[in-house]
Design a protein around this motif. Sequence first.
Motif, PDB file in Angstrom:
ATOM      1  N   GLN A 226       5.234   8.756  -2.100  1.00 35.11           N
ATOM      2  CA  GLN A 226       6.540   8.098  -2.201  1.00 35.11           C
ATOM      3  C   GLN A 226       6.566   6.992  -3.253  1.00 35.11           C
ATOM      4  N   GLN A 227       5.443   6.766  -3.908  1.00 36.23           N
ATOM      5  CA  GLN A 227       5.288   5.781  -4.983  1.00 36.23           C
ATOM      6  C   GLN A 227       5.415   4.334  -4.490  1.00 36.23           C
ATOM      7  N   TYR A 228       5.024   4.114  -3.269  1.00 35.49           N
ATOM      8  CA  TYR A 228       4.901   2.748  -2.745  1.00 35.49           C
ATOM      9  C   TYR A 228       3.413   2.400  -2.797  1.00 35.49           C
ATOM     10  N   TYR A 229       2.932   2.194  -4.008  1.00 40.70           N
ATOM     11  CA  TYR A 229       1.495   2.031  -4.230  1.00 40.70           C
ATOM     12  C   TYR A 229       0.938   0.781  -3.564  1.00 40.70           C
ATOM     13  N   PHE A 230       1.739  -0.265  -3.556  1.00 41.70           N
ATOM     14  CA  PHE A 230       1.294  -1.519  -2.932  1.00 41.70           C
ATOM     15  C   PHE A 230       0.959  -1.297  -1.459  1.00 41.70           C
ATOM     16  N   PHE A 231       1.857  -0.648  -0.738  1.00 43.40           N
ATOM     17  CA  PHE A 231       1.635  -0.388   0.685  1.00 43.40           C
ATOM     18  C   PHE A 231       0.493   0.614   0.893  1.00 43.40           C
ATOM     19  N   ALA A 232       0.376   1.586  -0.006  1.00 44.99           N
ATOM     20  CA  ALA A 232      -0.672   2.600   0.128  1.00 44.99           C
ATOM     21  C   ALA A 232      -2.059   1.977   0.092  1.00 44.99           C
ATOM     22  N   ILE A 233      -2.221   0.910  -0.697  1.00 47.14           N
ATOM     23  CA  ILE A 233      -3.503   0.218  -0.767  1.00 47.14           C
ATOM     24  C   ILE A 233      -3.609  -0.853   0.309  1.00 47.14           C
ATOM     25  N   LEU A 234      -2.490  -1.487   0.626  1.00 46.27           N
ATOM     26  CA  LEU A 234      -2.499  -2.563   1.619  1.00 46.27           C
ATOM     27  C   LEU A 234      -2.958  -2.081   2.993  1.00 46.27           C
ATOM     28  N   VAL A 235      -2.525  -0.893   3.402  1.00 48.66           N
ATOM     29  CA  VAL A 235      -2.823  -0.401   4.757  1.00 48.66           C
ATOM     30  C   VAL A 235      -4.325  -0.349   5.025  1.00 48.66           C
ATOM     31  N   PRO A 236      -5.107   0.420   4.261  1.00 47.19           N
ATOM     32  CA  PRO A 236      -6.548   0.450   4.549  1.00 47.19           C
ATOM     33  C   PRO A 236      -7.248  -0.867   4.240  1.00 47.19           C
ATOM     34  N   ARG A 237      -6.743  -1.599   3.224  1.00 44.93           N
ATOM     35  CA  ARG A 237      -7.385  -2.854   2.838  1.00 44.93           C
ATOM     36  C   ARG A 237      -7.309  -3.891   3.957  1.00 44.93           C
ATOM     37  N   LEU A 238      -6.125  -4.036   4.560  1.00 48.97           N
ATOM     38  CA  LEU A 238      -5.957  -5.031   5.619  1.00 48.97           C
ATOM     39  C   LEU A 238      -6.787  -4.664   6.841  1.00 48.97           C
ATOM     40  N   VAL A 239      -6.736  -3.401   7.250  1.00 48.08           N
ATOM     41  CA  VAL A 239      -7.482  -2.980   8.440  1.00 48.08           C
ATOM     42  C   VAL A 239      -8.983  -3.197   8.229  1.00 48.08           C
ATOM     43  N   HIS A 240      -9.464  -2.797   7.080  1.00 47.90           N
ATOM     44  CA  HIS A 240     -10.895  -2.922   6.784  1.00 47.90           C
ATOM     45  C   HIS A 240     -11.335  -4.381   6.735  1.00 47.90           C
ATOM     46  N   ASP A 241     -10.621  -5.194   5.988  1.00 50.34           N
ATOM     47  CA  ASP A 241     -11.026  -6.592   5.806  1.00 50.34           C
ATOM     48  C   ASP A 241     -10.958  -7.374   7.111  1.00 50.34           C
ATOM     49  N   ALA A 242      -9.866  -7.186   7.861  1.00 51.95           N
ATOM     50  CA  ALA A 242      -9.723  -7.912   9.120  1.00 51.95           C
ATOM     51  C   ALA A 242     -10.792  -7.489  10.125  1.00 51.95           C
TER      52      ALA A 242
END
Length: 348
Positions: A226-242
Amino acid sequence: MSAQAISAQEIPNDNRLTVSYRLLLGLYTIIPLCLSLQLFDGWFWHGFLQQNLPSSPKQFLLFQVIFGTPHIVASSILLASNTEYLKLYKLKIVLMTAAIIAVFGIGSLFIPYKVLYVTVAAWTVYHVLKQQLGVGRSLYRLPDWAFYLLLWLSVTAGLFVYIGIFLKNSLEPQQVEWIKLIAGSLCGGLVACALLCERYQTSTSGRYFLWANVLLVLSSFYLFVQQYYFFAILVPRLVHDATAYIFYVVHDYNKHRRQPRNFIYRSAALIHLPIFVVLPLASFALTFVLQSYGDEAVNALTRYLFDIEINKAVTLGVLGYLALMHYYTEAFTWKQGSPYRRFIGFSR
């Protein structure tokens, strides 16, 4: 944290903290949140978010100070500030440092940039997803073949999504379509594998964790398409980091709560700083300084001493090295039987 590292472990009830599976599962609520924002943006906001968010969270300095780099710095602080850990893993660290210099230093002179980039991307995706799947492994109790099938389908699909986002400006439209097709096919295989793994589930929590990790990949793929690249990276990044920070804080609280065992916690005790905030505060502060002022400080020094500048010596060199070392050390420092694990317990 490796997939083999996480198994439920009982620790004495003496006011120690435990890692709560419920809390870890709660982190996955970022998935419906981002999907809702994407839908609302299409329905009511006329694509405002899609047009104004950067193509990657890395383009936000604030994002880099909050996500990604801080947990890598925190991992490095945890390892380096505890001398018993540093002594135990010293040889591995030295050998890995030499390997990084050889491959990414000397090797970069003749290895194509894209080859190095894809190598790091694959390692990054593998690290992120192996941690998340590993955390839930003791709950869904899959046979080895099923777990590793789930893992490699997730990693391969995630890698194509990663490449499709971060190399999109250097890819032909047809290549992007092929990437979407391959990633989509892998996601289909991932769903089929998860349905197969359902037969081994004996607990609700195991089933929830299994599908949460599957949705982590599926949602990232959907947001990429859907070309929402920010959210596509944010999802795994936030879960992993937290998730990583929860482990780090629980470890440090259990280790230093009665008697500070290194200079950081002895210093924090002098000013009555709560144990819970010491490592996050130190890692966030150091990340901000390095990201904001590190390169200029090095350039000022090299200009004064040698009349030259070193491009991105800190943001690419130092932080890049710490990231690669983080991917490497986290694969064994959290394994069952490691000194780290003496201070980790789990609760459901």
